[in-house]
Design an enzyme around this catalytic site. Structure first.
Site, PDB file in Angstrom:
ATOM      1  N   ILE A  81      -0.361 -28.255  -1.406  1.00 21.30           N
ATOM      2  CA  ILE A  81       0.391 -28.886  -1.932  1.00 21.30           C
ATOM      3  C   ILE A  81      -0.527 -29.937  -2.760  1.00 21.30           C
ATOM      4  CG2 ILE A  81       1.936 -30.587  -2.292  1.00 21.30           C
ATOM      5  CD1 ILE A  81       3.364 -28.081  -1.084  1.00 21.30           C
ATOM      6  N   GLY A 136      -0.421 -25.634   2.057  1.00 23.85           N
ATOM      7  CA  GLY A 136      -0.145 -24.598   0.697  1.00 23.85           C
ATOM      8  C   GLY A 136      -0.205 -23.405   0.525  1.00 23.85           C
ATOM      9  N   ASP A 139       0.763 -20.937   2.703  1.00 18.78           N
ATOM     10  CA  ASP A 139       1.850 -20.242   2.895  1.00 18.78           C
ATOM     11  C   ASP A 139       2.259 -18.867   2.256  1.00 18.78           C
ATOM     12  OD1 ASP A 139       3.204 -22.938   4.528  1.00 18.78           O
ATOM     13  OD2 ASP A 139       3.311 -24.335   2.878  1.00 18.78           O
ATOM     14  N   GLU A 159      -1.018 -29.236   7.340  1.00 18.95           N
ATOM     15  CA  GLU A 159      -0.016 -30.156   7.141  1.00 18.95           C
ATOM     16  C   GLU A 159      -0.151 -31.102   8.763  1.00 18.95           C
ATOM     17  OE1 GLU A 159       1.141 -27.051   4.732  1.00 18.95           O
ATOM     18  OE2 GLU A 159      -0.002 -26.920   6.873  1.00 18.95           O
ATOM     19  N   ASP A 167       6.852 -26.648   6.537  1.00 24.17           N
ATOM     20  CA  ASP A 167       8.018 -26.181   5.757  1.00 24.17           C
ATOM     21  C   ASP A 167       7.997 -25.158   4.901  1.00 24.17           C
ATOM     22  OD1 ASP A 167       6.860 -27.437   3.720  1.00 24.17           O
ATOM     23  OD2 ASP A 167       8.769 -29.440   4.188  1.00 24.17           O
TER      24      ASP A 167
END
Length: 286
Positions: A81, A136, A139, A159, A167
């Site tokens: 991110i 991310g 993810d 993270e 998350d």
């Protein structure tokens, strides 16, 4: 082509800010979604989280898209991110702590939903990963149906080093892909995992000697999937995901609630600032 498909095709032609959507061969029902911010190592910015589900929804309506490849422009798949975006996501003008936390929880759920669009898509989605796949990026690929990479690729669940709890799906999906022990190792240590180790633990199913070989092989794989009976593929994907979904859905909801309270911590602010300034963050008292 029916009206819905025509509208989807027209929307795709309008283009995207963070993505490039292409069908390389009109005769082959395979479409490619490219993360398209190579100068930023394809860091995930705020617009990405609205563009990805939009792109997936449009391709899901196209009869010419029977399989989808998620890839990236440039030498790296995704650096995670965008940190400036993370700051804007966690910011709130609401003075009431409870209202601010509830607002943040809703934002987290929206971001989760954007990533989950990959597995909600009825068509099979294959990830083709080169270079860095961090935070991310993990993810994203964890939400794909199949994962392939080139031999210089590496993976980092980053993270924890930023002072936050992942998350957007990694902590929920990774244990079902690599096993609980491996997932715990990656999530707690934030260590770099190379392509061969990723293959050994099941994070990727195939490793290729370079990006060119990977792209050719993934295109062939996606084409093979696209030629299989569509309803059988959709049903197989739906049944397998349903068998796993209860734990994932509960886990995503739990971490959204957790981070709604924790993402406004001073430790996170210090960690993000340290990352941006390339400094070592301080340690908080526990």
């Amino acid at each position: 082509m029916d009206r819905s498909a025509e509208e989807a095709a027209a929307e795709l032609k309008k283009g995207f800010q963070t993505l490039e959507i292409v069908q390389k061969d009109p005769a082959v029902p395979v479409w490619f979604i490219y993360l398209n911010r190579p100068a930023q190592r394809n860091a995930l910015s705020v617009p990405f989280f609205s563009e990805l589900p939009r792109a997936i929804a449009l391709l899901d309506r196209l009869p010419s898209a029977r399989a989808i490849v998620l890839s990236a422009r440039g030498p790296h798949f995704c650096s995670g991110i965008d940190l400036s975006s993370l700051q804007s996501i966690t910011a709130s003008s609401n003075a009431d702590p409870a209202a601010a936390a509830e607002e943040l929880r809703r934002r987290i759920l929206e971001l989760q939903s954007a990533i989950s669009a990959l597995e909600r898509c009825r068509k099979p989605v294959v990830a083709a990963i080169q270079g860095a796949c961090v935070g991310g990026g993990v993810d994203l690929v964890a939400a794909c149906d199949l994962r392939c990479c080139e031999d210089k690729a590496y993976f980092v669940v980053k993270e924890v080093d930023l002072g936050l709890v992942a998350d957007l799906g990694t902590l929920q999906r990774l244990p079902t892909i690599v096993g609980f022990g491996n997932a715990m190792d990656l999530a707690l240590t934030g260590r770099k995992v190379g392509a061969r180790e990723a293959k050994a633990m099941g994070l990727v199913s195939r490793v290729f000697s370079g990006p060119a070989e990977m792209d050719e092989a993934v295109f062939a794989l996606a084409k093979e999937l696209a030629m299989k009976p569509a309803l059988a593929l959709m049903g197989t994907k739906a049944v397998m995901l349903k068998s796993r979904d209860i734990a994932v859905e509960k886990g995503l909801d739990y971490v959204a609630t957790w981070n709604a309270g924790m993402l406004r911590s001073r430790e996170l602010e210090d960690s993000v600032r340290a990352q941006l300034q390339k400094l070592k963050p301080g340690l908080s008292k526990m």
